[in-house]
Scaffold this active site. Structure first.
Site, PDB file in Angstrom:
ATOM      1  N   LYS A 114     -52.386   0.092  26.226  1.00 25.73           N
ATOM      2  CA  LYS A 114     -52.488  -0.732  25.558  1.00 25.73           C
ATOM      3  C   LYS A 114     -51.287  -0.504  24.273  1.00 25.73           C
ATOM      4  O   LYS A 114     -50.635  -0.833  23.798  1.00 25.73           O
ATOM      5  CB  LYS A 114     -53.125  -1.111  24.747  1.00 25.73           C
ATOM      6  CG  LYS A 114     -54.768  -1.431  24.986  1.00 25.73           C
ATOM      7  CD  LYS A 114     -56.018  -1.977  24.217  1.00 25.73           C
ATOM      8  CE  LYS A 114     -56.854  -2.182  24.472  1.00 25.73           C
ATOM      9  NZ  LYS A 114     -56.843  -3.409  25.148  1.00 25.73           N
ATOM     10  N   LYS A 196     -55.648  -5.926  35.502  1.00 17.37           N
ATOM     11  CA  LYS A 196     -57.310  -6.128  35.233  1.00 17.37           C
ATOM     12  C   LYS A 196     -57.583  -7.457  34.827  1.00 17.37           C
ATOM     13  O   LYS A 196     -56.330  -7.851  33.458  1.00 17.37           O
ATOM     14  CB  LYS A 196     -58.010  -5.630  34.316  1.00 17.37           C
ATOM     15  CG  LYS A 196     -58.678  -5.753  33.597  1.00 17.37           C
ATOM     16  CD  LYS A 196     -59.148  -4.574  33.084  1.00 17.37           C
ATOM     17  CE  LYS A 196     -59.329  -4.091  31.928  1.00 17.37           C
ATOM     18  NZ  LYS A 196     -60.672  -4.596  30.416  1.00 17.37           N
ATOM     19  N   LYS A 199     -59.061 -10.196  28.289  1.00 21.51           N
ATOM     20  CA  LYS A 199     -59.349 -11.785  26.732  1.00 21.51           C
ATOM     21  C   LYS A 199     -58.064 -11.852  25.980  1.00 21.51           C
ATOM     22  O   LYS A 199     -58.118 -12.850  26.043  1.00 21.51           O
ATOM     23  CB  LYS A 199     -60.727 -11.665  26.833  1.00 21.51           C
ATOM     24  CG  LYS A 199     -61.161 -10.621  26.147  1.00 21.51           C
ATOM     25  CD  LYS A 199     -62.350 -10.285  25.242  1.00 21.51           C
ATOM     26  CE  LYS A 199     -63.669  -8.895  25.156  1.00 21.51           C
ATOM     27  NZ  LYS A 199     -62.668  -7.886  24.755  1.00 21.51           N
TER      28      LYS A 199
END
Ligand code: AQP
Length: 330
Positions: A114, A196, A199
């Site tokens: 991230k 992956k 969202k």
């Protein structure tokens, strides 16, 4: 009462990955683990570790809460609550930070991924996220934590912190165990199966959102990347695209990979994708129908109110005991 607990971050509309890796699995577990109490929460404090628009966040919180119910969780055997409505999470989160080492947090792959993707400043909350996640779990003495594959490392850290705390201050926490589904634990992006399904992905085409129009879902499946072999065969390394689609197919229909392969002998990817598009549309369609019934209902409000009360009752009792053991306060 033994507790099973899990949460979802309201950072966007949950995806088919969240559904197959988490939500659908909770329902299956709730149906089989009848002597367990199920705690599920909307992890809104975790959501603000990355920048969120306040209005959108509020809507996402409500959507995630409604989706838990829309996916089929039984409200009679459920404590559904919003993380920020239970202050003890923040208190224990801080206590967990105070026994967690920098090196442990630096090793977390989700933080590294991230942080690498982030264009704006990386917050300290993103770094300490796993300590708050440990608190979410340990506060309720949850025995099992159903999660997708990506959360395994955070769960291991939670266990380490619980053991460390128990050794330092005396027996306090139940050591939790992850429950990772055998299939569907990591649904990949439809356009880039090395990533992956996420969202808050940059490329929406690779991601199926649970609340998007059914036609758009079908289109995304039909344009998912595959390979040149045009043979429906599971091979995660050499054929990641079709293998990911087969995982979705298998997790919904409960057919094995061998059964799916047999069904499509002599057929191309077109036939397979067309069927899969219908299968996913039917599954997500049911969720959307339930969601539309629940989202603005009094029932949702009342379930969240009851959840808040029950979660606070347990969490406040626990945090008082924990702070006493640490030696805090008068
Ligand atoms: N692709 C996936 N396949 C299977 N399981 C998944 N989960 C998430 N993605 C997949 C599982 O869903 C639960 C809730 O996840 P989360 O809301 O905590 O976080 P996320 O959806 O995984 O989102 P990210 O990647 O942290 O970032 P955002 O929210 O910013 O996109 C978990 O049990 C997770 O394993």
């Amino acid at each position: 009462m033994n507790i099973v607990l899990s949460g979802i971050k309201p950072t966007g509309i949950p995806t088919l990955g969240n559904y197959l890796g988490a939500l659908k699995n909770f329902v299956r577990l709730q149906n089989s683990m009848t002597d367990y109490e199920f705690f599920v929460f909307v992890a809104d404090l975790h959501a603000i570790t990355t920048p969120q628009d306040p209005k959108t966040l509020k809507q996402n919180i409500k959507n995630v809460a409604a989706l838990y119910l829309a996916c089929g969780l039984n409200p009679e055997r459920l404590v559904l609550f919003i993380q920020s409505e239970v202050n003890a999470h923040i208190k224990l989160g801080y206590a967990m930070q105070s026994i967690c080492y920098m090196g442990e947090l630096e090793r977390m792959t989700q933080y590294k991924d991230k942080a690498a993707k982030q264009t704006q400043g990386i917050t300290s909350a993103l770094f300490t996220y796993p300590a708050l996640m440990a608190a979410d779990i340990l506060l309720y003495d949850a025995k099992y934590v159903p999660v997708g594959d990506d959360q395994k490392q955070h769960l291991e850290l939670t266990r380490d912190l619980a053991i460390r705390f128990n050794n330092r201050y005396g027996e306090t926490f139940v050591i939790p165990e992850p429950l990772i589904p055998k299939k569907g634990a990591r649904i990949m992006d439809l356009q880039d199966p090395s990533k992956k399904m996420d969202k808050s992905s940059d490329n929406e085409k690779g991601c199926i959102f649970l609340l998007e129009p059914i036609n758009s879902i079908k289109k995304k499946i039909k344009s998912a990347v595959t390979d040149l072999e045009t043979c429906v065969r599971y091979d995660k390394e050499k054929k990641p695209g079709i293998s990911n689609l087969m995982t979705i197919y298998s997790t919904i229909t409960e057919l094995s990979f061998a059964e799916i392969e047999a069904k499509y002998v002599g057929k191309g990817y077109g036939d397979f994708k067309k069927d899969l598009a219908e299968i996913v549309a039917c599954e997500v369609g049911k969720v959307q129908e339930n969601f539309n019934r629940i989202i603005n209902s009094q029932e949702l409000e009342s379930i969240l109110n009851q959840g808040k009360e029950r979660a606070n009752l347990i969490a406040n009792r626990k945090i008082d005991k924990i702070f006493k053991k640490i030696g805090l306060g008068r």
